[in-house]
Motif scaffolding. Sequence first.
Motif, PDB file in Angstrom:
ATOM      1  N   MET A 153      27.411 -19.558  11.342  1.00 31.22           N
ATOM      2  CA  MET A 153      28.196 -20.233  12.378  1.00 31.22           C
ATOM      3  C   MET A 153      27.361 -21.271  13.112  1.00 31.22           C
ATOM      4  N   LEU A 154      26.112 -20.920  13.451  1.00 30.48           N
ATOM      5  CA  LEU A 154      25.259 -21.854  14.170  1.00 30.48           C
ATOM      6  C   LEU A 154      24.905 -23.064  13.302  1.00 30.48           C
ATOM      7  N   VAL A 155      24.609 -22.827  12.029  1.00 33.18           N
ATOM      8  CA  VAL A 155      24.309 -23.936  11.116  1.00 33.18           C
ATOM      9  C   VAL A 155      25.508 -24.873  11.026  1.00 33.18           C
ATOM     10  N   HIS A 156      26.712 -24.314  10.902  1.00 33.34           N
ATOM     11  CA  HIS A 156      27.900 -25.157  10.805  1.00 33.34           C
ATOM     12  C   HIS A 156      28.098 -25.969  12.093  1.00 33.34           C
ATOM     13  N   GLU A 157      27.880 -25.349  13.250  1.00 38.31           N
ATOM     14  CA  GLU A 157      28.011 -26.083  14.504  1.00 38.31           C
ATOM     15  C   GLU A 157      27.007 -27.234  14.586  1.00 38.31           C
ATOM     16  N   ILE A 158      25.783 -26.976  14.142  1.00 38.38           N
ATOM     17  CA  ILE A 158      24.754 -28.030  14.170  1.00 38.38           C
ATOM     18  C   ILE A 158      25.150 -29.181  13.254  1.00 38.38           C
ATOM     19  N   VAL A 159      25.603 -28.856  12.050  1.00 38.80           N
ATOM     20  CA  VAL A 159      25.997 -29.899  11.095  1.00 38.80           C
ATOM     21  C   VAL A 159      27.179 -30.687  11.649  1.00 38.80           C
ATOM     22  N   VAL A 160      28.159 -29.994  12.228  1.00 40.51           N
ATOM     23  CA  VAL A 160      29.329 -30.680  12.799  1.00 40.51           C
ATOM     24  C   VAL A 160      28.895 -31.608  13.929  1.00 40.51           C
ATOM     25  N   GLU A 161      28.012 -31.135  14.812  1.00 45.86           N
ATOM     26  CA  GLU A 161      27.559 -31.977  15.928  1.00 45.86           C
ATOM     27  C   GLU A 161      26.815 -33.219  15.438  1.00 45.86           C
ATOM     28  N   GLN A 162      25.983 -33.069  14.433  1.00 50.58           N
ATOM     29  CA  GLN A 162      25.228 -34.209  13.912  1.00 50.58           C
ATOM     30  C   GLN A 162      26.151 -35.196  13.186  1.00 50.58           C
ATOM     31  N   VAL A 163      27.117 -34.677  12.438  1.00 47.14           N
ATOM     32  CA  VAL A 163      28.086 -35.553  11.759  1.00 47.14           C
ATOM     33  C   VAL A 163      28.925 -36.284  12.802  1.00 47.14           C
ATOM     34  N   ALA A 164      29.323 -35.587  13.861  1.00 46.66           N
ATOM     35  CA  ALA A 164      30.106 -36.223  14.915  1.00 46.66           C
ATOM     36  C   ALA A 164      29.318 -37.356  15.560  1.00 46.66           C
ATOM     37  N   GLU A 165      28.041 -37.124  15.805  1.00 48.00           N
ATOM     38  CA  GLU A 165      27.206 -38.183  16.380  1.00 48.00           C
ATOM     39  C   GLU A 165      27.082 -39.362  15.427  1.00 48.00           C
ATOM     40  N   LEU A 166      26.928 -39.078  14.141  1.00 44.18           N
ATOM     41  CA  LEU A 166      26.798 -40.140  13.143  1.00 44.18           C
ATOM     42  C   LEU A 166      28.077 -40.977  13.047  1.00 44.18           C
ATOM     43  N   LEU A 167      29.214 -40.304  13.069  1.00 47.27           N
ATOM     44  CA  LEU A 167      30.499 -41.007  12.931  1.00 47.27           C
ATOM     45  C   LEU A 167      31.039 -41.535  14.253  1.00 47.27           C
ATOM     46  N   GLY A 168      30.427 -41.175  15.376  1.00 44.39           N
ATOM     47  CA  GLY A 168      30.895 -41.633  16.679  1.00 44.39           C
ATOM     48  C   GLY A 168      32.172 -40.947  17.105  1.00 44.39           C
ATOM     49  N   LEU A 169      32.336 -39.699  16.722  1.00 43.55           N
ATOM     50  CA  LEU A 169      33.532 -38.923  17.046  1.00 43.55           C
ATOM     51  C   LEU A 169      33.141 -37.681  17.823  1.00 43.55           C
ATOM     52  N   SER A 170      34.145 -36.983  18.337  1.00 43.56           N
ATOM     53  CA  SER A 170      33.863 -35.708  18.999  1.00 43.56           C
ATOM     54  C   SER A 170      33.763 -34.611  17.928  1.00 43.56           C
ATOM     55  N   PRO A 171      32.996 -33.551  18.187  1.00 41.76           N
ATOM     56  CA  PRO A 171      32.885 -32.466  17.205  1.00 41.76           C
ATOM     57  C   PRO A 171      34.236 -31.826  16.858  1.00 41.76           C
ATOM     58  N   GLU A 172      35.159 -31.779  17.826  1.00 45.15           N
ATOM     59  CA  GLU A 172      36.478 -31.202  17.564  1.00 45.15           C
ATOM     60  C   GLU A 172      37.282 -32.059  16.593  1.00 45.15           C
ATOM     61  N   THR A 173      37.030 -33.363  16.581  1.00 45.13           N
ATOM     62  CA  THR A 173      37.702 -34.246  15.640  1.00 45.13           C
ATOM     63  C   THR A 173      37.137 -34.050  14.238  1.00 45.13           C
ATOM     64  N   VAL A 174      35.830 -33.854  14.145  1.00 44.24           N
ATOM     65  CA  VAL A 174      35.186 -33.667  12.839  1.00 44.24           C
ATOM     66  C   VAL A 174      35.645 -32.351  12.215  1.00 44.24           C
ATOM     67  N   ASP A 175      35.667 -31.271  13.016  1.00 45.00           N
ATOM     68  CA  ASP A 175      36.119 -29.966  12.545  1.00 45.00           C
ATOM     69  C   ASP A 175      36.971 -29.342  13.636  1.00 45.00           C
ATOM     70  N   PRO A 176      38.280 -29.225  13.418  1.00 45.25           N
ATOM     71  CA  PRO A 176      39.153 -28.661  14.455  1.00 45.25           C
ATOM     72  C   PRO A 176      38.782 -27.237  14.859  1.00 45.25           C
ATOM     73  N   ARG A 177      38.074 -26.517  14.020  1.00 40.93           N
ATOM     74  CA  ARG A 177      37.686 -25.134  14.350  1.00 40.93           C
ATOM     75  C   ARG A 177      36.328 -25.071  15.064  1.00 40.93           C
ATOM     76  N   TYR A 178      35.772 -26.220  15.455  1.00 41.76           N
ATOM     77  CA  TYR A 178      34.478 -26.260  16.127  1.00 41.76           C
ATOM     78  C   TYR A 178      34.555 -25.485  17.441  1.00 41.76           C
ATOM     79  N   GLY A 179      33.574 -24.620  17.679  1.00 44.11           N
ATOM     80  CA  GLY A 179      33.502 -23.858  18.925  1.00 44.11           C
ATOM     81  C   GLY A 179      34.325 -22.596  18.924  1.00 44.11           C
ATOM     82  N   GLN A 180      35.067 -22.353  17.877  1.00 46.27           N
ATOM     83  CA  GLN A 180      35.858 -21.126  17.793  1.00 46.27           C
ATOM     84  C   GLN A 180      35.090 -20.086  16.995  1.00 46.27           C
ATOM     85  N   ASP A 181      35.300 -18.840  17.331  1.00 40.15           N
ATOM     86  CA  ASP A 181      34.615 -17.757  16.608  1.00 40.15           C
ATOM     87  C   ASP A 181      35.210 -17.485  15.281  1.00 40.15           C
TER      88      ASP A 181
END
Length: 161
Positions: free
Chosen positions: A133-161
């Motif tokens: 879960m932590l690895v996926h959150e890190i990857v989502v956050e870095q991809v979001a930064e790269l694409l200039g989007l919010s993490p929730e836009t990159v992965d709608p399940r971001y931050g959910q257990d």
Amino acid sequence: MTDSTLPPLPNDSDAPAAVGGEPRVRRRDRHGRGMRGPVAPPQVPLSASRAELFGDLVRDSVERLERRWPQLADVEFMVGDVPGPPGGAEAGWNDEAVPLGGLAEAGDGRPARIVVFRRPVEIRTKTRDEKAMLVHEIVVEQVAELLGLSPETVDPRYGQD
């Protein structure tokens, strides 16, 4: 026939002598069971190192995101053991805030790179599921930064257990 017609005996002076003066035969396997093999076959997770298992977690996370974001095929995803020293190439961290991942923008003919740091993630997690879960959150956050989007836009399940 004389003894001089017989071929000469091989010189056994180089072989170590056992008790009684006869050459000793060396064996690698004293008990007749053959050479030792691996503890587990290669396809069993037991034989994979922690770094390989961590790399698999990163790969799984990237594959999940690549289905939704095909432009990630041009991005290099890497695993680093630890971030560099403070103030170095990985500037922006101190004793209280150690980065778990990093982003290097594309440039000079090389693609963009996202790095996930293995040791800080392993220290913060106890189970394989927490680590995934932590690895996926890190990857989502870095991809979001790269694409200039919010993490929730990159992965709608971001931050959910």
